[in-house]
Design a protein around this motif. Structure first.
Motif, mmCIF file in Angstrom:
data_model
loop_
_atom_site.group_PDB
_atom_site.id
_atom_site.type_symbol
_atom_site.label_atom_id
_atom_site.label_comp_id
_atom_site.label_asym_id
_atom_site.label_seq_id
_atom_site.Cartn_x
_atom_site.Cartn_y
_atom_site.Cartn_z
ATOM 1 N N LYS A 52 1.350 10.259 -10.361
ATOM 2 C CA LYS A 52 -0.084 10.353 -10.629
ATOM 3 C C LYS A 52 -0.616 9.116 -11.362
ATOM 4 N N TYR B 281 0.832 -1.205 0.000
ATOM 5 C CA TYR B 281 0.000 0.000 0.000
ATOM 6 C C TYR B 281 0.871 1.262 0.000
ATOM 7 N N ASP C 63 2.514 1.719 -3.434
ATOM 8 C CA ASP C 63 1.569 2.199 -4.458
ATOM 9 C C ASP C 63 1.209 3.667 -4.252
ATOM 10 N N MET C 64 0.985 4.059 -3.001
ATOM 11 C CA MET C 64 0.636 5.450 -2.737
ATOM 12 C C MET C 64 1.803 6.393 -3.055
ATOM 13 N N ALA D 243 -3.601 0.335 -4.457
ATOM 14 C CA ALA D 243 -3.588 0.693 -3.042
ATOM 15 C C ALA D 243 -4.958 0.495 -2.410
ATOM 16 N N ILE E 257 -2.858 6.170 -11.932
ATOM 17 C CA ILE E 257 -4.179 5.706 -11.526
ATOM 18 C C ILE E 257 -4.136 4.226 -11.148
ATOM 19 N N TYR F 87 1.762 6.800 -6.746
ATOM 20 C CA TYR F 87 0.638 7.633 -7.166
ATOM 21 C C TYR F 87 0.918 9.114 -6.912
ATOM 22 N N SER G 279 -1.714 2.614 -9.751
ATOM 23 C CA SER G 279 -1.157 2.493 -8.399
ATOM 24 C C SER G 279 -2.201 2.837 -7.346
ATOM 25 N N LEU G 280 -3.033 3.831 -7.639
ATOM 26 C CA LEU G 280 -4.100 4.194 -6.708
ATOM 27 C C LEU G 280 -5.111 3.050 -6.579
ATOM 28 N N LYS G 281 -5.476 2.437 -7.718
ATOM 29 C CA LYS G 281 -6.395 1.301 -7.677
ATOM 30 C C LYS G 281 -5.809 0.147 -6.874
#
Length: 330
Positions: free
Chosen positions: A259, A248, A251-252, A267, A261, A255, A263-265
């Motif tokens: 930026k 997590y 990935d954050m 996380a 997306i 992100y 990686s945000l998904k």
């Protein structure tokens, strides 16, 4: 059903049905070929006979082919009926159904959830509820009841006692029976009662004592299992949580810097599918008991933890009837 809505299970079911149809058609074709060959041999052997016998053999072969075709169509019809039944099972019914809970305590938990939802609604509407919104919740004589226009719940939860009280009651009975046995022996010794009656009384008391000792052993064994801790399970859950947290954070970080997306998904997936469930598992394993209470004064939910002991844990009373769900319609 659209192709996009087909799941893997649906695809597997369709492929199985296709295989069944193919096998049935193969069997029909083999049976029809064998019947035709037999009819051909019979017609050739009877060619030296009268023409009437040859015509009867040809008519019999026609009947065989007709019967094989009818069996093939009937098998196809049965397969189509099976597939239609499966589709009907997948289609959710819109009619009100009585919930058949396999787990008794799930039904009890749902009862209290319904009561909590009703209390919140009543508080929001300041007790100004319509007649069809009103539900009467009753908890009396070990029975949970909820009655309303669209609600009919009745659960017999049985009678429970604390482990401490159950053990104390058994200990008292053991002492009473032990004293009775001693008195019986003394009465036999001093010829207060005859030996035959004394032995009969002694045997009855001994059976009662053995039964109570068995009950005590069962209670203590259950209590021992309840207190057992599996340290290896805690360790595995902690490792799983640490790995998920590392993923997590990675990935954050990606992100925030790029930026991304994806990686945000990733996380969010870690939080929903791994981190939150693992936190719950660890809470159950590391805490003896925990539950959530709603404080109406502060309008807050509070997590309460308590250590399991014979003074705060209950067991089904020996004389109680088994818990059961009588009605669960909502």
């Amino acid at each position: 059903m659209d192709l996009e809505e087909l799941t893997d299970e649906d695809i597997n079911n369709l492929s199985k049905q296709q295989n069944i149809v193919s096998s049935l058609l193969d069997e029909d074709s083999s049976s029809s070929s064998s019947s035709s060959s037999s009819s051909a041999s019979s017609s050739s052997s009877s060619s030296s006979d009268e023409s009437s016998s040859s015509s009867s053999s040809s008519s019999s072969s026609d009947e065989t082919s007709q019967s094989s075709s009818s069996s093939s169509s009937s098998s196809d019809d049965s397969i189509s009926e099976q597939s239609s039944e499966q589709l009907q099972e997948k289609t959710p019914s819109k009619t009100k159904q009585v919930s058949q809970k396999s787990n008794f305590w799930d039904a009890v938990s749902d009862y209290y959830k319904e009561q909590q939802k009703f209390n919140l609604k009543k508080k929001e509407k300041k007790h100004n509820l319509k007649s069809d919104e009103k539900i009467e919740f009753i908890n009396k004589d070990s029975t949970l009841t909820a009655i309303g226009k669209h609600t009919n719940i009745k659960i017999d939860k049985g009678s429970y006692v604390l482990y401490d009280e159950a053990l104390s009651s058994l200990e008292n009975n053991i002492n009473v029976i032990g004293n009775d046995i001693i008195k019986t022996k003394l009465n036999i010794l001093f010829n207060i009662i005859n030996q035959e009656d004394g032995i009969q009384t002694f045997d009855l008391k001994k059976k009662e004592l053995d039964e109570i000792l068995k009950q005590k052993t069962v209670i203590l064994d259950n209590y021992e299992k309840m207190l057992t801790r599996n340290d290896r399970d805690i360790e595995l859950e902690q490792e799983k949580l640490n790995q998920a947290m590392d993923k997590y954070n990675e990935d954050m970080k990606d992100y925030l810097s790029n930026k991304s997306i994806e990686s945000l998904k990733s996380a969010l997936t870690q939080v929903i599918k791994v981190i939150n469930p693992t936190h719950n598992n660890l809470r159950e394993l590391t805490n003896d008991s925990y539950y959530i209470e709603f404080n109406e004064d502060t309008d807050e939910y509070i997590v309460c933890n308590e250590i399991l002991s014979i003074y705060n844990q209950e067991i089904l009373d020996i004389d109680s009837k088994e818990p059961m769900i009588i009605d669960n319609e909502k």
